[in-house]
Design a protein around this motif. Structure first.
Motif, PDB file in Angstrom:
ATOM      1  N   ASP A 103      50.670  51.470  39.980  1.00 55.45           N
ATOM      2  CA  ASP A 103      50.542  50.140  40.560  1.00 55.45           C
ATOM      3  C   ASP A 103      51.748  49.839  41.447  1.00 55.45           C
ATOM      4  O   ASP A 103      52.665  50.651  41.588  1.00 55.45           O
ATOM      5  CB  ASP A 103      50.410  49.120  39.413  1.00 55.45           C
ATOM      6  N   GLY A 120      48.821  42.671  34.177  1.00 55.71           N
ATOM      7  CA  GLY A 120      47.980  41.546  34.538  1.00 55.71           C
ATOM      8  C   GLY A 120      46.566  41.666  33.998  1.00 55.71           C
ATOM      9  O   GLY A 120      46.085  42.753  33.652  1.00 55.71           O
ATOM     10  N   ASN A 121      45.887  40.534  33.938  1.00 58.33           N
ATOM     11  CA  ASN A 121      44.530  40.509  33.386  1.00 58.33           C
ATOM     12  C   ASN A 121      43.532  41.286  34.225  1.00 58.33           C
ATOM     13  O   ASN A 121      42.536  41.799  33.705  1.00 58.33           O
ATOM     14  CB  ASN A 121      44.062  39.054  33.233  1.00 58.33           C
ATOM     15  N   GLU A 122      43.778  41.372  35.538  1.00 60.42           N
ATOM     16  CA  GLU A 122      42.870  42.145  36.395  1.00 60.42           C
ATOM     17  C   GLU A 122      42.855  43.608  35.975  1.00 60.42           C
ATOM     18  O   GLU A 122      41.805  44.260  35.971  1.00 60.42           O
ATOM     19  CB  GLU A 122      43.295  42.024  37.864  1.00 60.42           C
ATOM     20  N   MET A 123      44.031  44.134  35.600  1.00 64.82           N
ATOM     21  CA  MET A 123      44.081  45.532  35.195  1.00 64.82           C
ATOM     22  C   MET A 123      43.439  45.722  33.825  1.00 64.82           C
ATOM     23  O   MET A 123      42.803  46.754  33.567  1.00 64.82           O
ATOM     24  CB  MET A 123      45.525  46.040  35.203  1.00 64.82           C
ATOM     25  N   ALA A 125      40.917  43.952  32.812  1.00 68.04           N
ATOM     26  CA  ALA A 125      39.492  43.897  33.150  1.00 68.04           C
ATOM     27  C   ALA A 125      39.017  45.226  33.732  1.00 68.04           C
ATOM     28  O   ALA A 125      37.894  45.672  33.452  1.00 68.04           O
ATOM     29  CB  ALA A 125      39.223  42.758  34.136  1.00 68.04           C
ATOM     30  N   ALA A 126      39.866  45.875  34.533  1.00 63.68           N
ATOM     31  CA  ALA A 126      39.501  47.173  35.099  1.00 63.68           C
ATOM     32  C   ALA A 126      39.314  48.210  34.003  1.00 63.68           C
ATOM     33  O   ALA A 126      38.395  49.041  34.056  1.00 63.68           O
ATOM     34  CB  ALA A 126      40.571  47.630  36.088  1.00 63.68           C
ATOM     35  N   CYS A 127      40.178  48.168  32.991  1.00 70.59           N
ATOM     36  CA  CYS A 127      40.045  49.092  31.865  1.00 70.59           C
ATOM     37  C   CYS A 127      38.751  48.826  31.091  1.00 70.59           C
ATOM     38  O   CYS A 127      38.057  49.758  30.667  1.00 70.59           O
ATOM     39  CB  CYS A 127      41.245  48.967  30.943  1.00 70.59           C
ATOM     40  N   ASN A 129      36.056  47.529  32.327  1.00 66.37           N
ATOM     41  CA  ASN A 129      34.961  47.995  33.181  1.00 66.37           C
ATOM     42  C   ASN A 129      34.813  49.508  33.096  1.00 66.37           C
ATOM     43  O   ASN A 129      33.697  50.038  33.036  1.00 66.37           O
ATOM     44  CB  ASN A 129      35.208  47.571  34.630  1.00 66.37           C
TER      45      ASN A 129
END
Length: 295
Positions: A103, A120-123, A125-127, A129
């Protein structure tokens, strides 16, 4: 020569070995005290080469793990790996998502300690997904490098939104170093625990006393995780830590993550050598302690 015979020989020379460690008394469901894991199996071509080498050297492989991440594989590549694993009754484990080391943050560039963290929460969420996609494609074993991600996936599994038979394997980049940490990870939903590469046999026994989950331990350690070669400790490790996955890294090897076609030949070569290292370890373990059933 067995360890008992070596101990008798050394005692006769006036150099007594330490007493053998206490046996954990535990084993895998099939009765095996240890199993073999080949890490850095980055795609179907590497997996096929690992299986071919295992046949040639008569080594039983129980699990392969991948480090580049689910999102670095196509659907077809994942399906091929799942198929190969099913045909050979091998657990195929894939790493989740992007990570701090890749990152834009700076801390992970300075230390491996946070390299697998989800920034961060986006990462996170990526995990998640990645996990959903992998499970949809038939994967039933995922490698987790972040405590928060482990907690979220454990909750999704408990709620039935991820398969009940999904294995959540913690990463060596999130190492278990003591019994209390092992218990915490187990409470968050971990299925199998990667421990720090430099723990003593006594410390491994302490972790075993804290949890019944399988322990994953590098017997030969990649350079960026310490570079130790612990084959002569194998029998003592298995006795103290069973049930344990013995992982075979390779010293003096390049970091190949993330793998692509430009590194495929190197990944295949390393995969074959890891199987060879496993054959060496199994031979030595069997010689030192014939009482340990071959996995």
């Amino acid at each position: 020569m067995t360890r008992d015979e070596l101990a008798e020989l050394m005692a006769g020379l006036g150099h007594r070995l330490p007493d053998p460690v206490a046996a954990s008394g535990a084993a895998f469901a099939d009765g095996s005290p240890y199993k073999i894991e080949i890490p850095s199996v980055e795609g179907p071509a590497v997996l096929a080469a690992v299986l071919e080498e295992a046949d040639r050297l008569d080594v039983r492989i129980h699990r392969t793990s991948q480090g580049s991440g689910v999102f670095m594989l196509t659907d077809d590549e994942i399906r091929q790996m799942v198929k190969l694993g099913a045909e050979r009754s091998i657990e195929v484990n894939l790493f989740l998502g992007p990570r701090a080391a890749w990152d834009i943050g700076g801390q992970a560039k300075a230390t491996h300690a946070v390299g697998a963290a989800a920034r961060g929460n986006e990462m996170v969420a990526a995990c998640v997904n990645d996990a959903l996609r992998a499970c949809d494609l038939g994967v039933r074993s995922l490698l987790v490098g972040d405590v928060g991600v482990l907690s979220v996936l454990g909750r999704l599994k408990a709620e039935g939104r991820l398969p009940a038979d999904l294995v959540l394997k913690t990463s060596v980049l999130m190492p278990v170093t003591n019994g209390p940490t092992a218990a915490v990870f187990a409470s968050l939903g971990a299925s199998t625990l990667n421990v720090a590469t430099d723990l003593t046999v006594q410390q491994l026994g302490e972790i075993r006393a804290a949890t019944g989950l399988p322990i994953d331990l590098y017997l030969e350690v990649p350079d960026d995780q310490g570079g130790f070669v612990r084959m002569y400790e194998a029998a003592q490790i298995v006795r103290a830590a069973a049930p344990v996955y013995l992982k075979m890294g390779v010293r003096n090897a390049p970091n190949i993550y993330p793998v692509g076609a430009h590194l495929e030949a190197t990944a295949i070569s390393l995969g074959r050598e890891r199987v060879r290292r496993a054959a060496l370890a199994v031979r030595l373990l069997t010689e030192l302690d014939p009482g340990l059933a071959r996995a």
